[in-house]
Design an enzyme around this catalytic site. Structure first.
Site, PDB file in Angstrom:
ATOM      1  CB  ALA A   1       0.525  31.086  16.267  1.00 31.81           C
ATOM      2  CE1 TYR A   2      -0.849  31.510  24.815  1.00 33.59           C
ATOM      3  CE2 TYR A   2      -0.903  33.923  24.617  1.00 33.59           C
ATOM      4  CZ  TYR A   2      -0.981  32.800  25.524  1.00 33.59           C
ATOM      5  OH  TYR A   2      -1.156  32.709  26.809  1.00 33.59           O
ATOM      6  CB  ALA A   3      -4.001  35.649  19.676  1.00 32.22           C
TER       7      ALA A   3
ATOM      8  CB  ALA B   1      -4.060  28.299  20.717  1.00 27.12           C
ATOM      9  CE  LYS B   2      -3.827  30.241  26.421  1.00 22.84           C
ATOM     10  NZ  LYS B   2      -4.070  29.178  27.363  1.00 22.84           N
TER      11      LYS B   2
END
Length: 251
Positions: free
Chosen positions: A153-155, A157-158
């Site tokens: 999920a973090y990746a 977004a980035k």
């Protein structure tokens, strides 16, 4: 003369960690820094350190997940300082966990605070950046890990931020606005706590960094942002620069 003398710089998430380090580095090179974030006490601490060193900064409370906050903050900054020359999108709520563990709400928080906020801020600042403006957006090497379990999920977004940055660089080059990303590995408060915890994973993690250390928020990360915003990088746009001691490998 300092390389960013008389430049007005806006940085989100500037109350601590990487954001504060970048704010300090920009101010050290003469920029007037508008420090944005949700926690006024932390923002004022960053500004106080800049003032102590002889620089100029002002705190602006802004929740980047709220469109009205972004518009209001941008207009306050322009009213106060007369314009905007540099935008650094650093704020990010980090949704970590394996895909089955991350809730819709957590995923949406990551997107709202990361790519959506970046999208909104770039558009809000665009009229003032035209002519000789610079944007630096913070991405991550999380999507390039051989094992990205727990970082999906973090990746996402980035990587969305990287896509928006490339599009902005291509669309706004004719306006002489440069847009780049960095992928930092820095000793943020959270990273510092993890390293000091003595976890078994720490040694293995540091072993994956060719330079063998985690970067300093100001000296290692902030100084690269200064370079990207300065005259020596006037022909660089649309790219992503890992600032991580050699850990990431972009093919």
């Amino acid at each position: 003369m300092a390389v960013l003398e008389n430049k007005i710089a806006v940085i989100t998430g500037g109350g601590q960690g990487v954001g504060a380090g970048i704010a300090l580095a920009l101010a050290a090179e003469g920029a007037v820094v508008a420090v944005l974030g949700r926690n006024l006490t932390k923002l004022e601490a960053t500004c106080a350190e800049i003032h102590h060193r002889g620089g100029e900064a002002q705190a602006f409370v802004c929740d980047v997940t709220v469109a009205e906050d972004i518009d209001a903050a941008v207009m306050e900054i322009v009213d106060e300082f007369g314009g905007i020359d540099i935008l650094v999108n650093n704020a990010q709520i980090i949704p970590l966990g394996r895909l089955l563990e991350v809730s819709d709400e957590e995923y949406q928080e990551g997107m709202a605070s990361g790519p959506l906020a970046t999208f909104r801020l770039m558009k809000a600042c665009y009229p003032f950046l035209r002519g000789d403006g610079c944007i630096v957006n913070l991405a991550s090497s999380a999507a390039m890990r051989p094992d990205s379990a727990g970082f999906g999920a973090y990746a996402a977004a980035k990587e969305a931020i990287r896509a928006l940055s490339r599009a902005a660089a291509c669309e706004w080059g004719e306006d002489n606005i440069r847009v780049n990303c960095i992928m930092p590995l820095a000793m943020s408060p959270a990273m510092s706590r993890w390293v000091e915890s003595g976890s078994d994973d720490v040694e293995e993690f540091l072993g994956s960094v060719p330079l063998g250390r985690v970067g300093d928020c100001e000296e290692d990360i902030g100084r690269v942002v200064v370079f990207l915003c300065g005259p020596d990088a006037s022909y660089i746009t649309g790219h992503t620069l890992p600032v991580d001691g050699g850990q990431a490998f972009i093919r």
